[in-house]
Design a protein around this motif. Structure first.
Motif, PDB file in Angstrom:
ATOM      1  N   CYS A 557       0.850  -1.206   0.000  1.00 35.32           N
ATOM      2  CA  CYS A 557       0.000   0.000   0.000  1.00 35.32           C
ATOM      3  C   CYS A 557       0.879   1.247   0.000  1.00 35.32           C
ATOM      4  O   CYS A 557       0.616   2.225  -0.718  1.00 35.32           O
ATOM      5  CB  CYS A 557      -0.914   0.014   1.221  1.00 35.32           C
ATOM      6  N   TYR A 558       1.895   1.232   0.861  1.00 36.79           N
ATOM      7  CA  TYR A 558       2.805   2.358   0.992  1.00 36.79           C
ATOM      8  C   TYR A 558       3.458   2.663  -0.352  1.00 36.79           C
ATOM      9  O   TYR A 558       3.532   3.831  -0.773  1.00 36.79           O
ATOM     10  CB  TYR A 558       3.848   1.991   2.049  1.00 36.79           C
ATOM     11  N   LEU A 559       3.906   1.584  -1.066  1.00 37.59           N
ATOM     12  CA  LEU A 559       4.560   1.736  -2.341  1.00 37.59           C
ATOM     13  C   LEU A 559       3.580   2.332  -3.350  1.00 37.59           C
ATOM     14  O   LEU A 559       3.920   3.269  -4.086  1.00 37.59           O
ATOM     15  CB  LEU A 559       5.052   0.354  -2.822  1.00 37.59           C
ATOM     16  N   ALA A 560       2.344   1.774  -3.297  1.00 43.02           N
ATOM     17  CA  ALA A 560       1.341   2.259  -4.229  1.00 43.02           C
ATOM     18  C   ALA A 560       1.044   3.741  -4.006  1.00 43.02           C
ATOM     19  O   ALA A 560       0.911   4.503  -4.968  1.00 43.02           O
ATOM     20  CB  ALA A 560       0.062   1.441  -4.067  1.00 43.02           C
ATOM     21  N   LEU A 561       1.013   4.127  -2.744  1.00 45.02           N
ATOM     22  CA  LEU A 561       0.724   5.527  -2.417  1.00 45.02           C
ATOM     23  C   LEU A 561       1.814   6.456  -2.922  1.00 45.02           C
ATOM     24  O   LEU A 561       1.546   7.604  -3.286  1.00 45.02           O
ATOM     25  CB  LEU A 561       0.555   5.685  -0.890  1.00 45.02           C
ATOM     26  N   SER A 562       3.064   5.946  -2.925  1.00 48.62           N
ATOM     27  CA  SER A 562       4.176   6.829  -3.297  1.00 48.62           C
ATOM     28  C   SER A 562       4.108   7.201  -4.785  1.00 48.62           C
ATOM     29  O   SER A 562       4.689   8.180  -5.201  1.00 48.62           O
ATOM     30  CB  SER A 562       5.506   6.160  -2.965  1.00 48.62           C
ATOM     31  N   PHE A 563       3.352   6.359  -5.575  1.00 49.54           N
ATOM     32  CA  PHE A 563       3.231   6.703  -6.998  1.00 49.54           C
ATOM     33  C   PHE A 563       2.188   7.759  -7.254  1.00 49.54           C
ATOM     34  O   PHE A 563       2.150   8.362  -8.317  1.00 49.54           O
ATOM     35  CB  PHE A 563       2.879   5.431  -7.812  1.00 49.54           C
TER      36      PHE A 563
END
Lengths: 564, 101
Positions: A557-563
């Protein structure tokens, strides 16, 4: 012979201190010495003496003597003398000391020249006198004493606050004529009014005096109200308001006195009635009226003391004081009966008795100043006082139906103590100049003229005829065991019940709020419990792989949010 | 003899004698109003028998009004005592209720 002069209160205080360390006959003898020494000292004092102390920037004046204070000084010594003789058989250290300090404080109060010193004496009077009530050592007297002391302290506090405000406004605290304007003067007026038993502020008196010891009541009746009368005469002479207050004071207590059963309470009501005459005299404010007020205060100490002593003797010998329990005591107490009758005739102002020579001055001055309504009220009160104090007291105690009590006359010291004021009542009634020479203002008044004597005799005899007629017809209310509601109902019944209602309401609201909050808490606990119970969502054992999976999901989720 | 003098006010015959004597004195006092000159400051004072009537009527009214007041004001003897007796006092010497100590 004493070379140095003492302030008038000092002999009493010194003797009170010595009595503390003596007992038995020695302390009795010492107590008897106090008024004699005091009177001798007062006689010696130079009438122009003024003592001054400067405290910071305040001019204090703890000792000032003039004709007005001197006559009160004399009567207080006299009252202390016969009251101490009356109490000679009492072996109660508390009563002995407190009556001496009480007299000293009253003497202090009439000889002070500034309001702050007056306040100190005022408080000492309150503190010492309450022990004369508590010395009865009964449940009733304990509570009466408490109410009494609260009233006295309120009076003292008002006096103090009034004095401070008065000082702030006028820059002086001299105890002399006070202009009746501004808050300070009003507070001082109310403070004096409480001690003087103004209507609606009077219940401490009718509540506490009948609950005091037989000898204590004699002191109480002589001092407190008379100091208040002195203070009013000194400060508020000529205030018109006092005339109306005084007229109410003469009239309303007589109704209570007619239906009251406790004979000492009847006397307490009639004390208010007599003080009313003095207050009217002070309110009129002419020299004749003030002389009348002062001489009536002097006489009242004598005849009221005598009546309280005779009722105290009845109580001492029979243990009873209710009119319904007494009767026909003249058979075995003839001496007390005669002495009581002298007191009764004096208070009713029969010609040849002392009440006549002073009350008539007040009545004449009221007529001279053309207060006709007030005059009619006072005339009604004069007839009324004869009705309850002059007839009712002796009739229900010494005559009337036979109660079967066969009490003897009281001990010799009590009889002698009653004989002194009785003799003075007659002496002043027959030779009024004995009293008139001490009065503060010059006047030429003669009470004994034909029309006045005839008028007063008619008034009294027909008042007595009314009593006889009502009694024969059976209209006269019988003495019943009862409590009569007075103004004290407001603070003995209404306020406590309001207070307990209020407290009940507060408890109710408090309980309701607690209940609601507790219910909510219980609900939350239930929900938490449901999730945490065995097999609940939060109480399942978690494996490491599940944990890793959750962390991987979070990181994803964190990775997805960073995009974004 | 001594006993008879002692109880003079209890015998009914004496009492009625006393009432008659007393009423006669009152009538004489009333009559004196017409014989003696009386000065007064107030017009009411010059009415003959003013003081007599005022004293009599005043007292009768006093007693009757006081009787009415009783209907409003009278309560049992222990009216206040009920609540107060629950509270303990420092010392309560009920035997000394009516005597000096």
């Amino acid at each position: 012979m004493l070379i140095f002069e003492l302030p008038p209160f000092a002999p009493f205080l010194i003797i009170a201190f010595i009595v503390l360390f003596t007992r038995g006959r020695v302390s009795s003898a010492l107590m008897l010495m106090a008024p004699i020494w005091g009177a001798f000292n007062l006689w010696q004092i130079n009438p122009q003496t003024v003592w001054q102390i400067t405290l910071f920037e305040l001019q204090l004046n703890p000792f000032r003597i003039d004709k007005l204070s001197l006559i009160f000084g004399y009567i207080f010594h006299l009252a202390a003398f016969f009251s101490i003789i009356y109490a000679l058989h009492v072996r109660d250290r508390v009563q002995q000391i407190s009556c001496l300090i009480y007299t000293a404080a009253a003497l202090g109060a009439v000889f002070v020249g500034d309001l702050l010193s007056l306040f100190i004496c005022w408080e000492f009077m309150a503190l010492s006198s309450v022990f004369l009530i508590w010395s009865r050592r009964s449940q009733k007297s304990f509570f009466s004493g408490l109410r009494y002391i609260v009233y006295q302290f309120i009076s003292g506090l008002l006096l103090l606050i009034g004095t401070l405000l008065y000082w702030h406004k006028n820059g002086s605290i001299e105890f002399s004529h006070i202009e009746f304007q501004g808050l300070g003067a009003t507070l001082i007026f109310i403070a004096f009014g409480i001690k003087c038993a103004f209507p609606m502020l009077h219940t401490w008196l009718t509540d506490a005096y009948p609950e005091a010891t037989p000898s204590g009541t004699v002191f109480l009746s002589a001092l407190t109200t008379k100091v208040a009368v002195y203070a009013l005469a000194r400060s508020f002479a000529g205030s018109e308001l006092l005339i109306y207050i005084g007229a109410i004071m003469t009239c309303f207590p007589i109704f209570y006195a007619v239906i009251e059963n406790d004979l000492r309470r009847v006397l307490a009501y009639s004390l208010i009635n007599q003080v009313g005459f003095m207050v009217v005299g002070i309110g009129i404010g002419t020299e004749l009226a003030l002389n009348g007020a002062v001489s009536h205060a002097f006489n009242d100490v004598l005849f009221k003391g005598l009546l309280f002593m005779s009722m105290g003797a009845v109580m001492h010998m029979t243990g009873r004081i209710n009119g319904s329990d007494l009767g026909a005591l003249y058979k075995t107490m003839p001496k007390t009966t005669v002495l009581c009758l002298i007191g009764a005739a004096s208070i009713s102002a029969f010609p040849l008795f002392n009440g006549f020579v002073s009350k008539s001055m007040v009545m004449t001055s009221v007529l001279n100043q053309e207060y006709y309504g007030i005059w009619l009220a006072l005339l009604f009160a004069s007839a009324g006082v004869f009705h309850h104090a002059g007839i009712k007291i002796p009739y229900f105690a010494f005559f009337g139906k036979d109660s079967g009590l066969r009490a003897e006359d009281p001990p010799l010291n009590m009889l002698i103590a009653m004989l002194i004021p009785a003799a003075l009542c007659l002496a002043i009634g027959i030779y009024p100049n004995i009293l008139y020479q001490f009065l503060p203002y010059s006047h030429d008044y003669s009470p004994y003229d034909q029309s006045h004597v005839l008028a007063q005799t008619q008034l009294l005899f027909f008042a007595a005829l009314a009593f006889v007629w009502l009694n024969i017809k059976g209209i006269y209310p019988a003495e019943l065991h009862s409590t009569n509601l007075d103004f004290d109902w407001f603070y003995r019944r209404l306020l406590p019940s309001l207070w307990s209602t209020l407290i009940n309401k507060i408890f109710f609201v408090d309980r309701f709020v607690r209940q609601v909050v507790l219910n909510r808490l219980r609900l939350i606990l239930l929900i938490i419990k449901r999730f945490h119970r065995p097999n609940g969502i939060f109480s399942n054992a978690q494996t490491i792989s599940n944990m890793t999976l959750s962390i991987v999901i979070i990181l994803a989720c964190y990775l997805a949010l960073s995009f974004i | 003899m001594k006993l008879r003098i002692k109880y003079i006010f209890t015998e009914l015959k004496n009492m009625s004698c006393f009432v008659y004597l007393f009423s006669t004195i009152c009538m004489i006092l009333f009559a004196l109003d017409f014989m003696l000159y009386r000065h007064g400051n107030h017009p009411l004072e010059s009415i003959p028998g003013f003081y007599a009537f005022y004293g009599f009527i005043g007292c009768v009214l006093l007693v009757i009004i006081a009787k009415w007041l009783r209907a409003v004001l009278m309560r049992p003897e222990n009216y206040y005592h009920k609540t107060e007796s629950k509270i303990k006092v420092p010392y309560n010497n009920s035997e000394a209720e009516n005597v000096d100590l």
